[in-house]
Write a protein that holds these residues in place. Structure first.
Motif, PDB file in Angstrom:
ATOM      1  N   LEU A 118       0.680  -1.113   0.045  1.00 48.92           N
ATOM      2  CA  LEU A 118       0.066  -0.059   0.153  1.00 48.92           C
ATOM      3  C   LEU A 118       0.836   1.222   0.025  1.00 48.92           C
ATOM      4  CD1 LEU A 118      -2.533  -1.118   2.680  1.00 48.92           C
ATOM      5  CD2 LEU A 118      -2.639  -1.306   0.389  1.00 48.92           C
ATOM      6  N   LYS A 119       0.284   2.222  -0.444  1.00 46.61           N
ATOM      7  CA  LYS A 119       0.787   3.732  -0.557  1.00 46.61           C
ATOM      8  C   LYS A 119       0.084   4.552  -0.166  1.00 46.61           C
ATOM      9  CE  LYS A 119       4.932   2.236  -3.720  1.00 46.61           C
ATOM     10  NZ  LYS A 119       5.808   2.191  -2.552  1.00 46.61           N
ATOM     11  N   ASN A 120       0.397   5.722   0.459  1.00 48.64           N
ATOM     12  CA  ASN A 120      -0.479   6.693   0.854  1.00 48.64           C
ATOM     13  C   ASN A 120       0.267   8.034   0.593  1.00 48.64           C
ATOM     14  OD1 ASN A 120      -2.189   8.013   3.789  1.00 48.64           O
ATOM     15  ND2 ASN A 120      -2.806   8.394   1.748  1.00 48.64           N
ATOM     16  N   LYS A 121      -0.310   9.073  -0.056  1.00 50.94           N
ATOM     17  CA  LYS A 121       0.251  10.356  -0.264  1.00 50.94           C
ATOM     18  C   LYS A 121      -0.775  11.240   0.073  1.00 50.94           C
ATOM     19  CE  LYS A 121       1.400  12.247  -4.298  1.00 50.94           C
ATOM     20  NZ  LYS A 121       2.000  12.370  -5.432  1.00 50.94           N
ATOM     21  N   VAL A 122      -0.429  12.280   1.034  1.00 55.41           N
ATOM     22  CA  VAL A 122      -1.259  13.454   1.384  1.00 55.41           C
ATOM     23  C   VAL A 122      -0.486  15.002   0.993  1.00 55.41           C
ATOM     24  CG1 VAL A 122      -2.372  14.372   3.344  1.00 55.41           C
ATOM     25  CG2 VAL A 122      -2.124  11.907   3.209  1.00 55.41           C
ATOM     26  N   LEU A 123      -1.463  15.682   0.367  1.00 55.16           N
ATOM     27  CA  LEU A 123      -0.964  17.225   0.262  1.00 55.16           C
ATOM     28  C   LEU A 123      -1.959  18.040   0.871  1.00 55.16           C
ATOM     29  CD1 LEU A 123       0.137  16.831  -3.478  1.00 55.16           C
ATOM     30  CD2 LEU A 123       1.770  16.693  -1.283  1.00 55.16           C
ATOM     31  N   SER A 124      -1.439  19.065   1.754  1.00 60.99           N
ATOM     32  CA  SER A 124      -2.654  19.646   2.572  1.00 60.99           C
ATOM     33  C   SER A 124      -2.214  21.009   3.053  1.00 60.99           C
ATOM     34  CB  SER A 124      -2.788  18.941   3.863  1.00 60.99           C
ATOM     35  OG  SER A 124      -4.095  19.410   4.507  1.00 60.99           O
TER      36      SER A 124
END
Length: 794
Positions: free
Chosen positions: A430-436
């Motif tokens: 799994l991969k998770n990327k967050v831009l915020s």
């Protein structure tokens, strides 16, 4: 230099000046404030108080305040629920509804809180959505652990603490500050915990079970090359190598194979007695003594984690710049025994193996105002990336000729083949990327009225580049062999496809190998959420020591891939990813200090609308399922009193009321969600109390303390489930006496006792009749723990 004042003020959390005995400095809004000036319902407890109250892990946080519980399905993955908002999902990609942070860095992997708390400056618990300043996965609130920081100048100073108690419990902790000239300082800290088992494993001849071994280390380097620059470098390591806490069982079948054991009827099960029931292998697994359990299979709970962060605070005049860069890696291995031994102690009934690893990188960059004036603001950008390898499997024992195959009656019926000596598995990458980006402003309309507004946009993308699923034969594996990803992978080599024609039709009628040895790689769709969240508030300074505040806020928790080991072509159970959940919160609160600031009286009322709540359950007919509950509502109130009248006396009393219900159950035909049912982990009443008195004796001090925690009755599910829906009420009473002596009271000798009444409690229950033929309860130890402690400050 003004920009560094909030950083330096962090060390004051334990400070209690003569003029302000109740003053606590916190950084809940990313700047230093008196907790009574923060328009958020929150609690903070300093490092000295943490030690006095015996708070050593995240699971002890409910001791601090009411309307806080631990939500869990198993010992390895306990998560905090605030005001009934939490998660019961135990899978490795299940982020909590309450954000957990260490020195402002998110602890994303759900197992990291097992490693213990040590050398802390304070803990801050924030209630309600904290999306504006803390981001996603804070629908219920946030818990911030702030470690003690290095201090410039002076001499080497620190402390050493050593504790010994029954069950050979050894607890050692140290932290010390080493100044390195005028511009640098180093703080080193460490912790070691050991305990012999508090349980007796009847599947191993009554041998002691449940030993614990934990070690953690942390080093923090502070550099101040100029008056305007502050750099903090931190490296940390932790390891746990323990035996996982056991379950208690009640057999739901009779040894003869009939459906229910004699004497059982649709009522709540008693997990502290003999029911006459057996598991699906015909084995009686009930015990009458709380400390007696049955436990087979690999028993490890192994966690290894390490990482670092670099923090820069730069004074730019009326603005400060903060950058926090972090990296963390963790590896986790554990096994749940969900049914007890099989026909013999050498057999299993149903065990769940987990082999998981996580890597995360994050960067937060923010600017905030530091000058005087009616306007205060903060603006920032947050980046997060996590990659994980999550292996999970569920294995069954040999078919014993009775009902079901190794306990998998439901799988036997659905798959048309015995699940004997077989395991269903999934191994997900799994991969998770967050831009915020985010921002918040506060503006003083007048000397008495302030308005605030915060907003955050989040782009959260989750990918599953590979989901490897299947069934493998396990007859060649030993009972206690850990079923690692490597072992499962070797058994799956060369097996045929589960869905032979790859048409995705899992309902039968097409060529497939459901329930038989097989393997297949799936490519799930991406899950992407683009969400806005934030907060609007107004507060009124009714008097110098009285604050009235009101707020409306929204938070969200990102969705997740369904990587359940029973879902996919290997069994025929359909996969169902979970979507985003949101929570709209409305709150009014009062903070006041009375009688020359010796008495703190705080109160709050709240109303929540929780939409698409993520929930995990087991359908008796179709197995495990992930649900998004259309809507629930929660409302409640909290009151907190802190009294320090002088003469060494202090008292704290807090109480919580919580009313929760499902208001829209949707159209789920399985009946797993029932309209009007209360939410799990949401006791209607809860309370905490503490009384302490210090006596001066010839220049030395004697402190006597007693504290109490009450948790009312609560539910475990979203439906009326016979046998296991109710969690009973509990009262925990703890005492402590401390003798402080020597120059500046540098030496402490303490004796303590926790859970004086030997209160027993099931933290969670589950009915697995269709699989293991038993119901289980995750029990507390039920033991009175006592011991002695020595501490020296230097």
């Amino acid at each position: 230099m003004a920009a560094l004042v909030p950083v330096l003020a962090m060390a004051q959390a334990d400070g209690q000046g003569a003029d302000a005995p109740n003053e606590i400095i916190v950084t809940a809004q990313k700047r230093a404030q008196n907790i009574q000036d923060v328009p958020i319902t929150m609690q903070a407890i300093g490092g000295e108080q943490l030690a006095q109250r015996g708070i050593q892990s995240a699971y002890d946080i409910p001791k601090i305040a009411p309307n806080i519980t631990v939500s869990t399905q198993g010992a390895a993955n306990r998560q905090i629920a605030i005001r009934g908002v939490g998660t019961n999902d135990f899978f490795g990609n299940a982020t909590g509804s309450v954000g957990v942070y260490m020195d402002e860095v998110t602890m994303s992997a759900p197992y990291l809180t097992n490693l213990g708390l040590y050398d802390l400056d304070r803990v801050e618990v924030l209630r309600g959505p904290q999306n504006s300043l803390f981001g996603r996965n804070t629908t219920g609130g946030a818990v911030n652990y702030i470690s003690k920081q290095p201090e410039l100048g002076g001499d080497v100073d620190g402390f050493v603490r050593l504790s010994y108690g029954n069950f050979n419990r050894i607890d050692a902790e140290t932290g010390f500050n080493v100044p390195l000239g005028d511009v640098a300082a180093l703080r080193l800290a460490g912790m070691f915990q050991h305990s012999d088992g508090m349980w007796h494993n009847l599947a191993d001849g009554g041998a002691r079970y449940g030993k614990k071994n934990r070690v953690s280390l942390r080093g923090t380097l502070l550099l101040e090359p100029s008056d305007n620059t502050r750099i903090t470098l931190n490296a940390h390591y932790g390891q746990e190598d323990s035996q996982i806490d056991p379950f208690r069982f009640v057999g739901l079948r009779a040894p003869s194979g009939s459906i229910f054991a004699p004497g059982l009827s649709p009522r709540q099960l008693d997990f502290e007695g003999i029911s006459g029931g057996a598991n699906s292998q015909g084995r009686v697994v009930d015990t009458s003594r709380w400390s007696d359990v049955y436990r087979v299979g690999d028993d490890q709970q192994y966690i290894e984690a390490y990482g670092f962060y670099a923090k820069l605070v730069q004074d730019l005049g009326d603005v400060s710049l903060t950058s926090i860069t972090s990296y963390d890696k963790s590896d986790v291995r554990f096994t749940y025994d969900l049914g007890g031994p099989g026909a013999t102690d050498n057999d299993i009934t149903m065990i769940n193996g987990n082999d998981q690893s996580f890597k995360q990188v994050s960067e937060e960059l923010r600017l905030q105002s530091t000058g005087k004036g009616p306007l205060r603001w903060i603006a920032g950008f947050y980046y997060f990336h996590e990659s994980s390898l999550l292996g999970q499997n569920m294995g069954f024992g040999p078919f014993n000729g009775g009902i079901g195959a190794g306990g998998a009656a439901a799988l036997l019926l659905l798959a048309g083949d015995a699940y004997s000596n077989q395991a269903a598995f999934s191994i997900a990458r799994l991969k998770n990327k967050v831009l915020s980006p985010y921002g918040q402003i506060e503006y003083d309309i007048s000397r008495k009225v302030t308005v605030s507004f915060g907003l955050r946009y989040t782009d959260d993308k989750k990918r599953a580049p590979s989901l490897f699923v299947g069934n493998v034969g396990t007859g060649t594996l030993g009972r206690d062999q850990f079923r690692s990803n490597e072992v499962i992978g070797s058994l799956a080599g060369g097996l045929p496809l589960c869905d032979l024609d790859r048409d995705g039709n899992l309902a039968g009628g097409t060529p497939d190998n459901r329930g038989k040895p097989c393997s297949q790689i799936l490519l799930p769709d991406d899950i992407r959420a683009k969400e806005w969240g934030g907060k609007a508030g107004i507060d009124f300074k009714l008097a110098d020591d009285t604050l009235l505040y009101a707020s409306a806020s929204r938070g969200f928790r990102s969705g997740k891939h369904d990587i359940e080991f029973f879902h996919g072509p290997q069994t025929g159970f359909a996969r169902k990813d979970q979507q985003v959940e949101t929570l709209d919160a409305f709150e009014v609160g009062l903070k006041s200090e009375l009688f020359d600031r010796s008495l703190v009286l705080n109160a709050a009322v709240f109303y929540y609308i929780w939409k698409d709540q993520q929930f995990f359950d087991v359908n008796p007919n179709t197995g495990p399922v992930f649900i998004n509950v259309p809507e629930s509502q929660l409302k409640g109130a909290e009151v907190e009193l802190r009294w320090n009248p002088g003469s060494g006396f202090s008292a704290q009393l807090s109480g919580g009321y919580l009313d929760s219900e499902v208001t829209d159950a949707g159209t789920d035909p399985s009946g797993l969600v029932q309209k009007g049912h209360a939410l799990p982990f949401a006791p209607k009443y809860s309370a905490n109390a503490l009384v302490a008195k210090e006596f001066e004796v010839g220049g030395e001090k004697l402190r006597l303390q007693a504290d109490l925690q009450y948790l009312g009755k609560s539910k475990g599910f979203l439906r009326d489930v016979n046998y296991v829906d109710a969690i009973g009420s509990s009262i925990f009473l703890n005492t402590r006496a401390t003798w402080s002596f020597g120059a500046d009271h540098r030496y402490d000798l303490s004796v303590y006792a926790t859970n004086l009444t030997g209160q027993t409690r099931c933290e969670y229950k589950r009915d697995l009749f269709a699989f293991s033929g038993a119901a289980y309860c995750l029990p507390n130890s039920g033991r009175t723990l006592f011991g002695a402690e020595a501490r020296v400050k230097f």
